[in-house]
Design a protein around this motif. Structure first.
Motif, PDB file in Angstrom:
ATOM      1  N   PHE A 651      81.859 -26.979  21.405  1.00  0.00           N
ATOM      2  CA  PHE A 651      81.402 -25.630  21.063  1.00  0.00           C
ATOM      3  C   PHE A 651      82.181 -24.593  21.852  1.00  0.00           C
ATOM      4  O   PHE A 651      82.787 -24.877  22.897  1.00  0.00           O
ATOM      5  CB  PHE A 651      79.898 -25.475  21.343  1.00  0.00           C
ATOM      6  CG  PHE A 651      79.553 -25.410  22.809  1.00  0.00           C
ATOM      7  CD1 PHE A 651      79.511 -24.198  23.486  1.00  0.00           C
ATOM      8  CD2 PHE A 651      79.281 -26.572  23.527  1.00  0.00           C
ATOM      9  CE1 PHE A 651      79.207 -24.142  24.838  1.00  0.00           C
ATOM     10  CE2 PHE A 651      78.970 -26.527  24.881  1.00  0.00           C
ATOM     11  CZ  PHE A 651      78.940 -25.307  25.543  1.00  0.00           C
ATOM     12  N   ALA A 652      82.152 -23.377  21.340  1.00  0.00           N
ATOM     13  CA  ALA A 652      82.689 -22.217  22.050  1.00  0.00           C
ATOM     14  C   ALA A 652      81.782 -21.045  21.731  1.00  0.00           C
ATOM     15  O   ALA A 652      81.275 -20.918  20.608  1.00  0.00           O
ATOM     16  CB  ALA A 652      84.115 -21.919  21.627  1.00  0.00           C
ATOM     17  N   LEU A 653      81.565 -20.182  22.717  1.00  0.00           N
ATOM     18  CA  LEU A 653      80.767 -18.980  22.492  1.00  0.00           C
ATOM     19  C   LEU A 653      81.341 -17.830  23.309  1.00  0.00           C
ATOM     20  O   LEU A 653      81.919 -18.032  24.380  1.00  0.00           O
ATOM     21  CB  LEU A 653      79.296 -19.229  22.841  1.00  0.00           C
ATOM     22  CG  LEU A 653      78.943 -19.498  24.308  1.00  0.00           C
ATOM     23  CD1 LEU A 653      78.556 -18.210  25.040  1.00  0.00           C
ATOM     24  CD2 LEU A 653      77.805 -20.506  24.401  1.00  0.00           C
ATOM     25  N   ILE A 654      81.191 -16.634  22.757  1.00  0.00           N
ATOM     26  CA  ILE A 654      81.623 -15.420  23.447  1.00  0.00           C
ATOM     27  C   ILE A 654      80.527 -14.374  23.296  1.00  0.00           C
ATOM     28  O   ILE A 654      80.006 -14.156  22.195  1.00  0.00           O
ATOM     29  CB  ILE A 654      82.947 -14.876  22.879  1.00  0.00           C
ATOM     30  CG1 ILE A 654      84.086 -15.884  23.088  1.00  0.00           C
ATOM     31  CG2 ILE A 654      83.312 -13.546  23.548  1.00  0.00           C
ATOM     32  CD1 ILE A 654      85.422 -15.434  22.515  1.00  0.00           C
ATOM     33  N   VAL A 655      80.176 -13.734  24.422  1.00  0.00           N
ATOM     34  CA  VAL A 655      79.210 -12.631  24.415  1.00  0.00           C
ATOM     35  C   VAL A 655      79.914 -11.414  25.014  1.00  0.00           C
ATOM     36  O   VAL A 655      80.049 -11.310  26.230  1.00  0.00           O
ATOM     37  CB  VAL A 655      77.950 -12.970  25.233  1.00  0.00           C
ATOM     38  CG1 VAL A 655      76.902 -11.860  25.070  1.00  0.00           C
ATOM     39  CG2 VAL A 655      77.380 -14.319  24.837  1.00  0.00           C
ATOM     40  N   PRO A 656      80.393 -10.498  24.175  1.00  0.00           N
ATOM     41  CA  PRO A 656      81.127  -9.341  24.687  1.00  0.00           C
ATOM     42  C   PRO A 656      80.203  -8.275  25.289  1.00  0.00           C
ATOM     43  O   PRO A 656      79.032  -8.159  24.928  1.00  0.00           O
ATOM     44  CB  PRO A 656      81.829  -8.786  23.432  1.00  0.00           C
ATOM     45  CG  PRO A 656      81.639  -9.804  22.353  1.00  0.00           C
ATOM     46  CD  PRO A 656      80.395 -10.548  22.713  1.00  0.00           C
ATOM     47  N   HIS A 657      80.783  -7.508  26.227  1.00  0.00           N
ATOM     48  CA  HIS A 657      80.199  -6.264  26.730  1.00  0.00           C
ATOM     49  C   HIS A 657      78.865  -6.468  27.435  1.00  0.00           C
ATOM     50  O   HIS A 657      77.926  -5.687  27.281  1.00  0.00           O
ATOM     51  CB  HIS A 657      80.032  -5.241  25.599  1.00  0.00           C
ATOM     52  CG  HIS A 657      81.247  -5.084  24.744  1.00  0.00           C
ATOM     53  ND1 HIS A 657      81.213  -4.463  23.525  1.00  0.00           N
ATOM     54  CD2 HIS A 657      82.532  -5.480  24.918  1.00  0.00           C
ATOM     55  CE1 HIS A 657      82.421  -4.481  22.977  1.00  0.00           C
ATOM     56  NE2 HIS A 657      83.231  -5.096  23.817  1.00  0.00           N
ATOM     57  N   VAL A 658      78.785  -7.535  28.195  1.00  0.00           N
ATOM     58  CA  VAL A 658      77.621  -7.732  29.053  1.00  0.00           C
ATOM     59  C   VAL A 658      77.856  -6.908  30.318  1.00  0.00           C
ATOM     60  O   VAL A 658      78.891  -7.017  30.952  1.00  0.00           O
ATOM     61  CB  VAL A 658      77.451  -9.226  29.414  1.00  0.00           C
ATOM     62  CG1 VAL A 658      76.283  -9.400  30.375  1.00  0.00           C
ATOM     63  CG2 VAL A 658      77.232 -10.044  28.152  1.00  0.00           C
ATOM     64  N   GLY A 659      76.896  -6.090  30.679  1.00  0.00           N
ATOM     65  CA  GLY A 659      77.108  -5.200  31.822  1.00  0.00           C
ATOM     66  C   GLY A 659      77.319  -5.937  33.125  1.00  0.00           C
ATOM     67  O   GLY A 659      76.795  -7.025  33.342  1.00  0.00           O
ATOM     68  N   LYS A 660      78.098  -5.350  34.004  1.00  0.00           N
ATOM     69  CA  LYS A 660      78.275  -5.933  35.334  1.00  0.00           C
ATOM     70  C   LYS A 660      76.953  -5.867  36.096  1.00  0.00           C
ATOM     71  O   LYS A 660      76.186  -4.921  35.973  1.00  0.00           O
ATOM     72  CB  LYS A 660      79.353  -5.178  36.105  1.00  0.00           C
ATOM     73  CG  LYS A 660      80.760  -5.461  35.620  1.00  0.00           C
ATOM     74  CD  LYS A 660      81.789  -4.785  36.516  1.00  0.00           C
ATOM     75  CE  LYS A 660      83.208  -5.151  36.098  1.00  0.00           C
ATOM     76  NZ  LYS A 660      84.231  -4.492  36.938  1.00  0.00           N
ATOM     77  N   GLY A 661      76.712  -6.894  36.872  1.00  0.00           N
ATOM     78  CA  GLY A 661      75.461  -6.939  37.611  1.00  0.00           C
ATOM     79  C   GLY A 661      74.344  -7.574  36.813  1.00  0.00           C
ATOM     80  O   GLY A 661      73.201  -7.659  37.282  1.00  0.00           O
ATOM     81  N   ASN A 662      74.648  -8.047  35.633  1.00  0.00           N
ATOM     82  CA  ASN A 662      73.650  -8.709  34.801  1.00  0.00           C
ATOM     83  C   ASN A 662      73.251 -10.024  35.456  1.00  0.00           C
ATOM     84  O   ASN A 662      74.092 -10.868  35.727  1.00  0.00           O
ATOM     85  CB  ASN A 662      74.234  -8.946  33.414  1.00  0.00           C
ATOM     86  CG  ASN A 662      73.265  -9.655  32.481  1.00  0.00           C
ATOM     87  OD1 ASN A 662      72.121  -9.904  32.844  1.00  0.00           O
ATOM     88  ND2 ASN A 662      73.728  -9.963  31.294  1.00  0.00           N
ATOM     89  N   ASP A 663      71.962 -10.204  35.675  1.00  0.00           N
ATOM     90  CA  ASP A 663      71.532 -11.445  36.324  1.00  0.00           C
ATOM     91  C   ASP A 663      71.013 -12.465  35.322  1.00  0.00           C
ATOM     92  O   ASP A 663      70.476 -13.500  35.725  1.00  0.00           O
ATOM     93  CB  ASP A 663      70.477 -11.161  37.399  1.00  0.00           C
ATOM     94  CG  ASP A 663      69.201 -10.547  36.822  1.00  0.00           C
ATOM     95  OD1 ASP A 663      69.115 -10.399  35.581  1.00  0.00           O
ATOM     96  OD2 ASP A 663      68.307 -10.203  37.615  1.00  0.00           O
ATOM     97  N   HIS A 664      71.150 -12.194  34.024  1.00  0.00           N
ATOM     98  CA  HIS A 664      70.737 -13.176  33.022  1.00  0.00           C
ATOM     99  C   HIS A 664      71.965 -13.979  32.582  1.00  0.00           C
ATOM    100  O   HIS A 664      72.894 -13.415  31.997  1.00  0.00           O
ATOM    101  CB  HIS A 664      70.101 -12.495  31.815  1.00  0.00           C
ATOM    102  CG  HIS A 664      69.655 -13.468  30.757  1.00  0.00           C
ATOM    103  ND1 HIS A 664      68.657 -14.399  30.983  1.00  0.00           N
ATOM    104  CD2 HIS A 664      70.082 -13.683  29.482  1.00  0.00           C
ATOM    105  CE1 HIS A 664      68.479 -15.122  29.891  1.00  0.00           C
ATOM    106  NE2 HIS A 664      69.328 -14.704  28.965  1.00  0.00           N
TER     107      HIS A 664
END
Length: 688
Positions: A651-664
């Motif tokens: 598998f491959a996945l990409i999640v764009p534009h996750v904010g910096k400091g995101n703890d999830h």
């Protein structure tokens, strides 16, 4: 006596005149007989042939398209039968004749919805008035004006001169007649034209069916629309077909017409409907019409039996597809709810799951989140169309490129600390890792290790802090050549009408070469990333990903799948140039990422029974609006396969534009959800 003589003389003259008259009549009659004889003897056969002359014309009736099934036989795309009223005019049918039929047909069907009435134009109304008031209409032009125009010009000018007041007072019944005739006028001779199909009631169908003998050219038949039992799931990959009014796309008219299509045929115009149009279209029923010299149809015969389109069996598992869509939605929702300010630009997540040995695509998903509406929409094709910087997930290709180019050896060590090139920002790993070898560099995701590979590939072996470096810019192409062997930056060959190949950065400075080595310069699609990790899982063999598993012949009047017409076998596109020992070394590094205590994904996968391997990825991404920086965010990615020693799923996945400091840890949670769902479904199948 004298009187008597005169009478005798007159009696003698009368028969003579009659004889002359009879003689003339005789000559005329003889000439007529002679002429009839000439006609009968010399030209009789020709004239009789003309009387008996008939013409054979052909028309083709559409058939239902083939269906689509998933790998387990579940229907993905089917056909929903609907009533349809059509009109097939004979040759030479006049406008007045069409109007007569339209007026009769209006007694049995309703065309009073906004869809039909709003389509009526001012010209349609004037044409209707013209047919009902021909003499008055033709008087609007003088004889002199008519003589100066051809028929078309005269007709158009007449319509122009019809007072709008004459056509603005029609009743609803009259407007419905105009709507019917408008559809009839689109028909070509001996070619069915749909008059009404998407809202024909059973009562309308029955009324028209019972009166076909008084409605020349009209038929009550059945048409088909596509139905989707899984609603929006996988629908954008399935694609769409054109409408009856649209027909074949104008930009592809020559292509379709040379392949036996008619202009009003419905064809696949996106997705797998377009990709496999030739199989799904079926064989149209061909009817021969025999017409006499007056243009009247005297006989008809089916010369080619229609056959619905072939069925498409896909590699996709719809249960898995649904689970992955669900995982994407849940994890995006969780990330946004936990930290809305950090994740206000988080809108999309994409994933591709396939069999690394065969290239069969088991699921391909994408979800888009609308922050304002708090709603999700299916955007699966973004996994093929949209490219993003994947970050460190590409490091397996970088290490293998380093081995192949000879700039590193197995076990090579570098000291991981921030790198300072003169007059450039500092470049570092996510933390200082100290001395690391190639396996540790993958396990702990060392950026600095990859920087040294890039610098050496560019000819710089003697890096010194705060000094400038000299790079041979041919290293950009060399590294891209290595990457392309895995499918990065080149077409994957997936059986879909279009796929993006990503984007290559165009500024060849030293810092960008270092960024290329850690997946933060060139950008790739999720499908490319899936092919890349599959190539590593498959011992260096790059296989073509595909949606089509089989094409099946239809079984008449049977819902079951027919015999196999064509199978899509595994196709190896290339074998990477790296040696088996080098590939095994990277495979071990990937195993450590998921299994070893210091692995960047071990907290989420080390305790799983399916023993996965793979690589995490983070890429910095700045968002600009109107040239101004709005936010500094990150793309998170994850690639993997399982079991690591005998892979059956990748598998491959990409999640764009996750904010910096995101703890999830959204990428880890999605990856975990994908593999959990796959192996749970496998266990259920085995238990059954």
């Amino acid at each position: 006596m004298m009187v008597s003589k005169k009478k005798k003389k007159k009696k003698a003259q009368l028969p003579f005149r009659l004889n002359i008259l009879f003689f003339i009549v005789f000559l005329l009659f003889s000439a007529l007989v002679l002429q009839l004889g000439v006609v009968q003897i010399l030209n009789g056969e020709a004239f009789q042939a003309e009387i008996d002359r008939t013409t054979n014309d052909y028309t083709e009736v559409p058939v239902p398209r083939g269906k689509m099934y998933d790998r387990n036989g579940n229907l993905i795309v089917g056909n929903d039968a609907e009533y349809s009223i059509t009109y097939t005019p004979e040759k030479g049918t006049q406008a007045s004749e069409r109007l007569d039929v339209a007026e009769k047909l209006a007694e049995y069907i309703s065309m009073g919805s906004e869809k039909y009435l709003n389509a009526i134009t001012e010209r349609d109304k004037k044409e209707y008035w013209y047919l009902n008031n021909t003499e008055e209409a033709e008087s609007l032009l003088t004889v002199e004006e008519t003589e100066e125009m051809d028929n078309g010009e005269a007709y158009n000018e007449t319509l122009e001169r019809i007072d709008e007041e004459k056509v603005n007072d029609y009743s609803k019944q009259q407007l419905e007649v105009i709507a019917i005739k408008k559809e009839m006028d689109k028909a070509m001779a001996l070619t069915p034209q749909v008059i009404k199909n998407d809202d024909v009631t059973p009562e309308e169908f029955a009324r028209v069916s019972a009166r076909l003998d008084e409605l020349p050219g009209v038929n009550a038949t059945t048409d088909w629309n596509r139905e989707y039992p899984y609603d929006e799931t996988f629908r954008d990959f399935a694609g769409s077909i054109t409408s009856e009014s649209q027909g074949i796309p104008a930009e592809k008219e020559d292509y379709y017409l040379t392949r036996g299509y008619s202009r009003n045929d419905r064809v696949g115009d996106s997705g797998l409907e377009e990709q496999y149009e030739n199989a799904l279209r079926g064989r149209k029923e061909k009817i021969q019409y025999t017409t006499n010299s007056n243009g009247t149809v005297v006989d008809s015969d089916v010369v080619v039996e229609g056959e619905r389109g072939k069925d498409l069996v896909l590699t996709v598992d719809m249960e898995l597809q649904q689970e992955i869509d669900k995982v994407l939605r849940e994890e995006i929702q969780t990330a946004v709810q936990n930290q809305p300010s950090e994740n206000k630009y988080l809108e999309d997540a994409m994933a591709v799951v396939l069999n690394p040995k065969t290239g069969e695509i088991l699921a391909a998903a994408g979800q888009h989140y609308d922050h304002e509406e708090n709603e999700f929409s299916n955007t699966g094709t973004s996994a093929i169309y949209n490219a993003n910087a994947p970050g460190s997930a590409v490091k397996g290709a970088t290490v293998l490129g380093g081995y192949q180019s000879g700039v590193i050896e197995q076990g090579q060590q570098f000291y991981d600390e921030p790198i300072q090139i003169a007059d450039t920002p500092e470049k570092s790993s996510w933390r200082n890792l100290g001395w690391v070898n190639d396996l540790e560099a993958l396990e702990q995701s060392s950026n600095v290790y990859m920087f040294y590979i890039a610098m050496r590939m560019g000819g710089e072996y003697n890096f010194q802090q705060n000094k400038s470096i000299n790079i041979d810019y041919a290293a950009f192409q060399e590294m891209r050549n290595y990457f392309s062997q895995f499918g990065l930056g080149v077409p994957t060959g997936v059986d879909f009408p279009y796929e993006s190949t990503g984007y290559e950065g165009s500024n060849p400075d030293a810092g960008n070469l270092l960024d290329l080595a850690i997946g933060q310069y060139d950008i790739y699609t999720t499908m490319q990333m899936a092919q890349y990790v599959s190539t590593i899982a498959n011992d260096g063999y790059r296989v073509r990903p595909h949606f089509m598993k089989e094409i099946r012949n239809p079984i008449p009047h049977d819902e079951d799948l027919g015999p196999i017409y064509k199978s899509n076998d595994t196709e190896v596109m290339n074998r990477i140039q790296m040696s088996d020992s080098h590939i095994e070394r990277v495979q071990e590094g990937f195993r450590r990422v998921f299994q070893a205590p210091n692995g960047t994904a071990s907290n989420y996968f080390a305790d799983k029974s399916y023993e996965a391997a793979g690589k995490t990825g983070t890429a910095e991404y700045d968002i600009y609006e109107n040239g101004e920086l709005q936010a500094s965010t990150e793309n998170l990615s994850l690639i993997g396969y399982a079991p690591y020693d005998d892979p059956e799923v990748a598998f491959a996945l990409i999640v764009p534009h996750v904010g910096k400091g995101n703890d999830h840890p959204i990428n880890h949670k999605i990856g975990q959800g994908i593999l959990d769902a796959y192996f749970e479904l496998q266990n259920e199948d085995e238990e059954e």
